[in-house]
Design an enzyme around this catalytic site. Sequence first.
Site, PDB file in Angstrom:
ATOM      1  N   PRO A  61      -3.297  -0.327  18.951  1.00 56.32           N
ATOM      2  CA  PRO A  61      -3.035  -0.738  17.567  1.00 56.32           C
ATOM      3  C   PRO A  61      -3.225   0.365  16.518  1.00 56.32           C
ATOM      4  O   PRO A  61      -2.922   0.154  15.341  1.00 56.32           O
ATOM      5  CB  PRO A  61      -4.041  -1.881  17.341  1.00 56.32           C
ATOM      6  CG  PRO A  61      -5.058  -1.764  18.417  1.00 56.32           C
ATOM      7  CD  PRO A  61      -4.443  -1.042  19.565  1.00 56.32           C
ATOM      8  N   LYS A 108       2.047  -0.577  15.155  1.00 54.45           N
ATOM      9  CA  LYS A 108       3.487  -0.598  15.459  1.00 54.45           C
ATOM     10  C   LYS A 108       3.995  -1.819  16.230  1.00 54.45           C
ATOM     11  O   LYS A 108       5.204  -2.087  16.237  1.00 54.45           O
ATOM     12  CB  LYS A 108       3.854   0.663  16.284  1.00 54.45           C
ATOM     13  CG  LYS A 108       3.828   1.944  15.500  1.00 54.45           C
ATOM     14  CD  LYS A 108       5.085   2.105  14.671  1.00 54.45           C
ATOM     15  CE  LYS A 108       4.947   3.096  13.558  1.00 54.45           C
ATOM     16  NZ  LYS A 108       4.561   2.513  12.269  1.00 54.45           N
ATOM     17  N   TYR A 158       4.367   6.494  10.284  1.00 53.14           N
ATOM     18  CA  TYR A 158       3.550   5.330   9.915  1.00 53.14           C
ATOM     19  C   TYR A 158       4.389   4.287   9.164  1.00 53.14           C
ATOM     20  O   TYR A 158       4.282   3.089   9.434  1.00 53.14           O
ATOM     21  CB  TYR A 158       2.345   5.779   9.069  1.00 53.14           C
ATOM     22  CG  TYR A 158       1.263   4.728   8.975  1.00 53.14           C
ATOM     23  CD1 TYR A 158       0.263   4.637   9.938  1.00 53.14           C
ATOM     24  CD2 TYR A 158       1.244   3.813   7.927  1.00 53.14           C
ATOM     25  CE1 TYR A 158      -0.728   3.658   9.868  1.00 53.14           C
ATOM     26  CE2 TYR A 158       0.259   2.833   7.838  1.00 53.14           C
ATOM     27  CZ  TYR A 158      -0.722   2.773   8.811  1.00 53.14           C
ATOM     28  OH  TYR A 158      -1.695   1.805   8.741  1.00 53.14           O
ATOM     29  N   HIS A 189       0.843  -1.200   0.000  1.00 51.67           N
ATOM     30  CA  HIS A 189       0.000   0.000   0.000  1.00 51.67           C
ATOM     31  C   HIS A 189       0.875   1.246   0.000  1.00 51.67           C
ATOM     32  O   HIS A 189       1.741   1.398   0.860  1.00 51.67           O
ATOM     33  CB  HIS A 189      -0.909   0.018   1.239  1.00 51.67           C
ATOM     34  CG  HIS A 189      -1.968  -1.062   1.229  1.00 51.67           C
ATOM     35  ND1 HIS A 189      -3.188  -0.900   1.821  1.00 51.67           N
ATOM     36  CD2 HIS A 189      -1.980  -2.303   0.686  1.00 51.67           C
ATOM     37  CE1 HIS A 189      -3.913  -2.001   1.656  1.00 51.67           C
ATOM     38  NE2 HIS A 189      -3.191  -2.869   0.975  1.00 51.67           N
ATOM     39  N   TYR A 247      -9.000   5.031   8.043  1.00 59.91           N
ATOM     40  CA  TYR A 247      -9.155   5.312   9.481  1.00 59.91           C
ATOM     41  C   TYR A 247     -10.192   6.426   9.595  1.00 59.91           C
ATOM     42  O   TYR A 247      -9.995   7.501   9.021  1.00 59.91           O
ATOM     43  CB  TYR A 247      -7.855   5.824  10.097  1.00 59.91           C
ATOM     44  CG  TYR A 247      -6.738   4.809  10.215  1.00 59.91           C
ATOM     45  CD1 TYR A 247      -5.917   4.502   9.124  1.00 59.91           C
ATOM     46  CD2 TYR A 247      -6.466   4.188  11.434  1.00 59.91           C
ATOM     47  CE1 TYR A 247      -4.871   3.587   9.258  1.00 59.91           C
ATOM     48  CE2 TYR A 247      -5.413   3.288  11.565  1.00 59.91           C
ATOM     49  CZ  TYR A 247      -4.626   2.993  10.475  1.00 59.91           C
ATOM     50  OH  TYR A 247      -3.582   2.094  10.597  1.00 59.91           O
TER      51      TYR A 247
END
Length: 400
Positions: free
Chosen positions: A292, A296, A384, A72, A201
Amino acid sequence: MRTQVGIIGAGPAGLMLAQLLHLQGIDSIIIERKPREDIEGTVKAGVLEQFTVDLLNEIGVGDRMMREGHFHDGIELQFSGKRHRIDLRGLTGGQRITVYPQHEVIIDLVNARFNTGRDIIFNVSEVSLHDVDTKEPKIRFKQNGEIHEIQCDFIAGCDGFHGPSRLAIPDSIRKEHLHLYAHGWLGILTDVKQANPELIYSNHDRGFALLSTRTSTLQRHYISVDYHDDIANWSDDRIWSELHARTAMEGWTLPDGPINSKNIVQMRSYVLETMNYGRLFIAGDAAHTVPPTGAKGLNLAASDVKILATGLAEFYKSGSEDILDRYAEIALRRIWKAERFSYWMTSMLHRNPNHDSFERNIQLTELDYVCTSVAGSKTLAENYVGLPIQWENKSLIETK
Ligand code: RFL
Ligand code: PHB
């Protein structure tokens, strides 16, 4: 039994460590509380940083991940009825994330372990650690009704948040930090086509939702719930109705289908600063957990064991304990940054029931800033995709 490194726990941390050590000619014995089918079947993480993907390839277990994983280049954030794409690849000079399930990583690592001719001792109980502050630490455990002892040069405590290893560090020395959240995550696996090419998200008035994926026909989604809530209160219809409401967009429909597993996990931030005591080294979730939201946990387990294996290799080659002595210091630089990021993502994306209308607007404005400013979106993106290990106490700019 005698080995160089006794490893407690066959999760990602323990198994990756064993493989890294094997490639350096260092022997290990792994003991695991659960049966093999359990560790290979438990659904957990999905998102791997480039660092973790590189490490799995480096230790020779990346072939299936490179074939079956999904790469992604971005993620989407949804709030105030709009979606915004964070171009991870463009903002980080080409880095991306890989979606490949943790239990598949475990299957690959267990196979790799058996291919080295070394065993994993499953179904152990009554595990205890002895003489960890001497040069001859020992692990005792029970299997099939018999007590066994492993004499080691070092013990690696890779036994997750609930394991016994870190309790072998005396209370007077053990330094730790714990932060609990009001939310839990209700996660589902559902047999349906992918909702979106990238993860979404969503911060919605009704609460947080995350749309993730496993394969083109199996999806992994989450909603935030009160962590005291009982999964029995959540019928499939109720879960889908929340997921639909929290991810709704004009002209777009969330595909739904049969739910084949659901559970609620608590959100927790925990850091053990005393990651090393004598010949005992703690790695992975045994030393730290993150909510979560930042994806990570497994990635930190990977960097811990990379640092630890490098230190052990140096010790067995030259007798130098320089890296081992600095294990906690080096690991904690990356751990605290991931803790900060996971805490920040959690606060930014979850509804806080104690927020007044001013604080709610500040939260939405923060999301707006992150999505519309280059500096804001770069901050999210570089964390990220994952920060590098800082082997020396130098700034991230110098480290790169
Ligand atoms: P694990 O995986 O808990 O493995 C520890 C192993 O030790 C065994 N054990 C013992 N063995 C022997 N004797 C004893 N007394 C023992 N006690 C325990 C256990 O049976 C187990 O097999 O720890 P490890 O290796 O440190 O790995 C950590 C990761 O599992 C964890 O951080 C991730 O799953 C977190 N996580 C995510 N991480 C990511 O990097 N990306 C993600 O996308 C991501 N998503 C997630 C997640 C965790 C989640 N849950 C379940 C909290 C999503 C969720 C929902
Ligand atoms: C997952 O796919 O399980 C997943 C993805 C992103 C997260 C957490 C979990 O932040």
